[in-house]
Write a protein that holds these residues in place. Structure first.
Motif, PDB file in Angstrom:
ATOM      1  N   HIS A 265      29.051  41.228  43.287  1.00 29.37           N
ATOM      2  CA  HIS A 265      30.262  40.770  42.627  1.00 29.37           C
ATOM      3  C   HIS A 265      29.964  40.754  41.177  1.00 29.37           C
ATOM      4  O   HIS A 265      28.756  40.645  40.610  1.00 29.37           O
ATOM      5  CB  HIS A 265      30.722  39.447  43.025  1.00 29.37           C
ATOM      6  N   SER A 266      31.098  40.712  40.275  1.00 29.76           N
ATOM      7  CA  SER A 266      30.932  40.815  38.892  1.00 29.76           C
ATOM      8  C   SER A 266      30.466  39.471  37.994  1.00 29.76           C
ATOM      9  O   SER A 266      29.738  39.724  37.073  1.00 29.76           O
ATOM     10  CB  SER A 266      32.225  41.552  38.188  1.00 29.76           C
ATOM     11  N   GLN A 267      30.864  38.720  38.877  1.00 30.16           N
ATOM     12  CA  GLN A 267      30.864  37.064  38.332  1.00 30.16           C
ATOM     13  C   GLN A 267      31.235  36.872  36.807  1.00 30.16           C
ATOM     14  O   GLN A 267      30.677  36.477  35.820  1.00 30.16           O
ATOM     15  CB  GLN A 267      29.205  36.851  38.126  1.00 30.16           C
ATOM     16  N   ASN A 273      38.503  33.905  32.296  1.00 28.70           N
ATOM     17  CA  ASN A 273      39.552  32.720  32.398  1.00 28.70           C
ATOM     18  C   ASN A 273      39.314  32.079  31.168  1.00 28.70           C
ATOM     19  O   ASN A 273      40.400  31.344  30.618  1.00 28.70           O
ATOM     20  CB  ASN A 273      39.512  31.824  33.605  1.00 28.70           C
ATOM     21  N   ASN A 406      45.549  30.420  45.039  1.00 30.14           N
ATOM     22  CA  ASN A 406      44.473  30.393  45.840  1.00 30.14           C
ATOM     23  C   ASN A 406      44.265  29.364  46.860  1.00 30.14           C
ATOM     24  O   ASN A 406      43.919  29.633  47.924  1.00 30.14           O
ATOM     25  CB  ASN A 406      43.317  30.806  45.198  1.00 30.14           C
TER      26      ASN A 406
HETATM   27  P1  FAD Z   1      34.495  39.604  41.619  1.00 29.91           P
HETATM   28  O1  FAD Z   1      34.667  39.564  43.173  1.00 29.91           O
HETATM   29  O2  FAD Z   1      33.813  40.310  41.035  1.00 29.91           O
HETATM   30  O3  FAD Z   1      36.325  40.075  41.375  1.00 29.91           O
HETATM   31  C1  FAD Z   1      36.463  40.475  40.125  1.00 29.91           C
HETATM   32  C2  FAD Z   1      37.564  39.846  39.589  1.00 29.91           C
HETATM   33  O4  FAD Z   1      38.690  39.697  40.300  1.00 29.91           O
HETATM   34  C3  FAD Z   1      37.243  38.331  39.284  1.00 29.91           C
HETATM   35  O5  FAD Z   1      36.223  37.975  38.181  1.00 29.91           O
HETATM   36  C4  FAD Z   1      38.566  37.544  39.048  1.00 29.91           C
HETATM   37  O6  FAD Z   1      38.972  37.794  37.789  1.00 29.91           O
HETATM   38  C5  FAD Z   1      39.487  38.485  39.920  1.00 29.91           C
HETATM   39  N1  FAD Z   1      39.868  38.158  41.099  1.00 29.91           N
HETATM   40  C6  FAD Z   1      39.619  38.550  42.375  1.00 29.91           C
HETATM   41  N2  FAD Z   1      40.158  37.537  43.417  1.00 29.91           N
HETATM   42  C7  FAD Z   1      41.011  37.122  42.697  1.00 29.91           C
HETATM   43  C8  FAD Z   1      41.872  35.972  43.224  1.00 29.91           C
HETATM   44  N3  FAD Z   1      42.315  35.847  44.522  1.00 29.91           N
HETATM   45  N4  FAD Z   1      42.628  35.567  42.347  1.00 29.91           N
HETATM   46  C9  FAD Z   1      42.365  35.541  40.867  1.00 29.91           C
HETATM   47  N5  FAD Z   1      41.619  36.367  40.505  1.00 29.91           N
HETATM   48  C10 FAD Z   1      40.734  37.208  41.481  1.00 29.91           C
HETATM   49  N6  FAD Z   1      39.460  32.739  41.036  1.00 29.91           N
HETATM   50  C11 FAD Z   1      39.541  32.191  39.508  1.00 29.91           C
HETATM   51  O7  FAD Z   1      39.254  33.079  38.680  1.00 29.91           O
HETATM   52  N7  FAD Z   1      39.751  30.889  39.561  1.00 29.91           N
HETATM   53  C12 FAD Z   1      39.638  30.035  40.463  1.00 29.91           C
HETATM   54  O8  FAD Z   1      39.893  29.048  40.492  1.00 29.91           O
HETATM   55  C13 FAD Z   1      39.760  30.589  41.779  1.00 29.91           C
HETATM   56  N8  FAD Z   1      40.029  29.753  43.117  1.00 29.91           N
HETATM   57  C14 FAD Z   1      39.740  30.198  44.121  1.00 29.91           C
HETATM   58  C15 FAD Z   1      40.010  29.456  45.151  1.00 29.91           C
HETATM   59  C16 FAD Z   1      40.184  30.040  46.632  1.00 29.91           C
HETATM   60  C17 FAD Z   1      40.213  29.051  47.823  1.00 29.91           C
HETATM   61  C18 FAD Z   1      39.993  31.316  46.740  1.00 29.91           C
HETATM   62  C19 FAD Z   1      39.992  32.080  48.075  1.00 29.91           C
HETATM   63  C20 FAD Z   1      39.766  32.300  45.635  1.00 29.91           C
HETATM   64  C21 FAD Z   1      39.803  31.672  44.468  1.00 29.91           C
HETATM   65  N9  FAD Z   1      39.495  32.523  43.358  1.00 29.91           N
HETATM   66  C22 FAD Z   1      39.628  32.186  41.988  1.00 29.91           C
HETATM   67  C23 FAD Z   1      39.224  34.035  43.631  1.00 29.91           C
HETATM   68  C24 FAD Z   1      38.001  34.447  43.522  1.00 29.91           C
HETATM   69  O9  FAD Z   1      37.304  33.830  44.707  1.00 29.91           O
HETATM   70  C25 FAD Z   1      37.276  34.687  42.290  1.00 29.91           C
HETATM   71  O10 FAD Z   1      37.795  35.035  41.090  1.00 29.91           O
HETATM   72  C26 FAD Z   1      35.764  35.223  42.416  1.00 29.91           C
HETATM   73  O11 FAD Z   1      35.200  34.823  43.502  1.00 29.91           O
HETATM   74  C27 FAD Z   1      35.227  35.062  41.023  1.00 29.91           C
HETATM   75  O12 FAD Z   1      33.997  35.721  41.062  1.00 29.91           O
HETATM   76  P2  FAD Z   1      33.527  37.238  40.439  1.00 29.91           P
HETATM   77  O13 FAD Z   1      34.133  37.193  38.996  1.00 29.91           O
HETATM   78  O14 FAD Z   1      32.449  37.662  40.722  1.00 29.91           O
HETATM   79  O15 FAD Z   1      34.754  38.069  41.201  1.00 29.91           O
END
Ligand code: FAD
Ligand code: DLZ
Length: 535
Positions: A265-267, A273, A406
């Motif tokens: 994942h990208s984190q 945000n 979400n």
């Molecule tokens: P990656 O897996 O690398 O995905 C890339 C980017 O895609 C993320 O950084 C994010 O900006 C975007 N993204 C992916 N899925 C979603 C989504 N469903 N909604 C919005 N953006 C998305 N994301 C948040 O940014 N803030 C939250 O408060 C949040 N709450 C969540 C609550 C629940 C119950 C669920 C199921 C998902 C939630 N998410 C939330 C979406 C997602 O889980 C996170 O964006 C993600 O885990 C962030 O890690 P990453 O940057 O490694 O994401």
């Protein structure tokens, strides 16, 4: 004629609308660390530290760029510990003639912004937040007259509108969506690239002391603290992701592995945000990696869909759903969220892994949030408000505009289907398929009832049976109901009894905080619709 420009903790972008139109000579930028925000829900210690550190660094960058910045630290004498109070004090300090703000991402704070003009007796313009790829009004217009407000339809429209990952009028790679290729199980022995880590500098170290002193009782580990807190560091994280993890992002997007918190994942969500990175530049970087031939289409498309599709879509849903969205409770769920969501002490291995990762990092990946933590809360019938407050508090990327759709929508089905066409409910078999947690779990994922049976299994069937009247009309669920109906009555009774026993054994609920409530001692210094997720 001084203009006051308040910039909130998740508005840390140099191109912010309020800065773009302003003159350095006649403006004062106001940034405020206030306990009222840190305790609106009791935010994770690491989240507060991340925001304060990012805010202080951003203020320094603005000052170096010629802006006059009035930065109120949490411990500053006279800090009223609320946005409203600080706006009033700053308006007096600087003999302000008007206020220009950018709309907040939370209804509660928007209501406050709307009151600023009356509070100080001056005009206050609240500008649209244009750091997104779809505006509030464009999204609302897109939904008009539609029978279904589905992410996949919106995403295709966004691809066409932005030209991202398009070859003329056609999607790059010949298909809009490569999700079918994105559910692989990581082979045993797979290694995962380490994330960039940033040692706290003097500014961040001071913030860590402040947070420990005032919010040390909040959930989560403050240390070690290695998060990116500047745009330059966030760009380093983006480059690192593109170079080392994006190529495998698609394949293993839905996987969960013991002891691995980030996988591929990208984190980047906390940085995005808070405004340190903009969605367009993140999508462009992923597309460039694909066009250069270093990254396969399923990875680039899968990643871009998360941002151009899901991120923009959930924001649109947040705004059209309105301020009462968090009060929705379609499934009439009232159970307290179990105390182990706050302690991590549970013998369900998948839940323990997800909660402890959250505790350490203020981060968990999507499938942990959706199919473990959210799924469990929905299956046991947890009160959606408590679930919402937990998610808002514990994740560094959580603000209401992104968290509520979400949680209230996608994960709890509390909105009755505005966000997704069916509940994301699953039993242990799904978790076993997508993770290696079950192997070491004390529960047997193959068992539905009896001693040592995985609670997810009986909870899943009981959830369906319990909500039959509400869900039976859902075309996407008939196969599951068919499955339930095939159990003989004795098995159905055994499932119900298993669930009753399990629920009775759950640790007492622990609602830590409610939005709007304040405890004196805690005030610092004073007191599937898109079809691309499993179901
Ligand atoms: P990656 O897996 O690398 O995905 C890339 C980017 O895609 C993320 O950084 C994010 O900006 C975007 N993204 C992916 N899925 C979603 C989504 N469903 N909604 C919005 N953006 C998305 N994301 C948040 O940014 N803030 C939250 O408060 C949040 N709450 C969540 C609550 C629940 C119950 C669920 C199921 C998902 C939630 N998410 C939330 C979406 C997602 O889980 C996170 O964006 C993600 O885990 C962030 O890690 P990453 O940057 O490694 O994401
Ligand atoms: C989340 C948060 C926290 C914990 N603290 C502050 C703060 O002290 N000052 C600030 O400007 N912003 C903070 N934030 C982010 C705000 O809560 C956020 O801007 C609103 O919820 C709107 O999304």
């Amino acid at each position: 004629m001084t203009t006051l420009i308040p910039i909130l903790g998740d508005q840390l972008s140099h191109g912010l609308a309020s800065l773009r139109g302003a003159s350095r000579a006649n403006s004062v930028v106001l940034m405020m660390e206030v306990a009222g925000e840190a305790t609106a829900v009791r935010h994770h210690q690491k989240k507060i530290a991340f925001l304060f550190a990012a805010m202080r660094h951003f203020a320094g960058e603005l000052a170096a760029d010629g802006w006059t910045v009035d930065y109120v630290k949490l411990d500053d004498a006279g800090n009223s510990q609320s946005f409203d109070g600080e706006i009033v004090r700053a308006a007096e300090r600087h003999k302000v003639a008007r206020i220009v703000a950018v709309e907040a991402g939370e209804w509660r704070v928007i209501a406050a912004q709307q009151g600023w003009s009356d509070r100080v007796g001056l005009p206050c313009d609240v500008l649209a937040d244009d750091r997104f790829l779809s505006s509030r009004s464009d999204f609302a217009a897109w939904t008009e007259g539609r029978k279904r407000i589905v992410m996949e339809d919106f995403y295709r429209q966004m691809r066409r509108q932005t030209g991202i990952l398009m070859d003329g009028a056609d999607p790059a790679g010949g298909r809009w969506n490569f999700d079918a290729e994105n559910r692989k199980t990581p082979p045993r022995g797979m290694t995962y690239p380490a994330l960039p880590q940033f040692a706290p500098d003097a500014i961040t170290a001071q913030v860590l002391d402040t947070v420990a002193a005032h919010f040390g009782g909040h959930f989560g580990d403050l240390l070690p603290f290695t998060m990116a807190v500047t745009r330059a560091q966030a760009l380093e994280c983006l480059d690192d992701f593109i170079a080392h993890r994006l190529a495998q992002f698609g394949d293993f997007q839905d996987a969960m592995v013991e002891g691995e918190d980030s996988l591929f994942h990208s984190q980047l969500s906390a940085a995005m945000n808070a405004g340190l990175l903009l969605p367009r530049e993140v999508c462009d970087a992923a597309e460039a990696a694909f066009r250069d031939g270093g990254v396969p289409i399923n990875a680039a498309e899968g990643f871009i869909r998360q941002i151009l599709g899901w991120r923009e879509y959930v924001r649109g849903i947040h705004w059209i759903a309105g301020p009462d969205y968090t009060a929705r409770n379609h499934l009439k769920a009232t159970r307290d969220l179990p105390a182990f969501y706050w302690t991590g002490q549970t013998d369900l291995r998948c839940l323990g892994e997800a909660i402890n990762a959250t505790k350490r990092n203020a981060q968990a990946h999507h499938i942990q949030r959706l199919m473990v933590l959210g799924n469990f809360a929905m299956l046991i019938g947890a009160d959606p408000v408590q679930v919402h407050e937990w998610y808002l508090a514990v994740y560094a990327d959580a603000y209401e505009w992104v968290e509520t759709p979400n949680v209230i929508g996608m994960s709890q089905f509390a909105d009755g289907g505005l966000m997704g066409s069916k509940p994301y409910a699953a039993g242990g078999a799904y978790i076993n398929r997508m993770s290696n947690h079950c192997r070491k779990c004390r529960y047997d994922v193959k068992k539905r009832t009896g001693t040592g049976a995985c609670p997810f299994n009986s909870l899943y069937w009981d959830f369906l049976a319990r909500h039959r009247e509400t869900l039976k009309g859902n075309q996407r669920l008939w196969r599951m109901y068919d499955g339930w109906d095939r159990f003989d009555p004795g098995e159905q009774d055994a499932i119900r009894a298993q669930v009753a026993g399990f629920l009775a054994s759950l640790p007492a609920g622990a609602r830590q905080w409610a939005i709007g409530e304040r405890a004196g001692g805690d005030r610092a210094g004073c007191d599937s619709a898109g079809g691309d997720r499993p179901a």
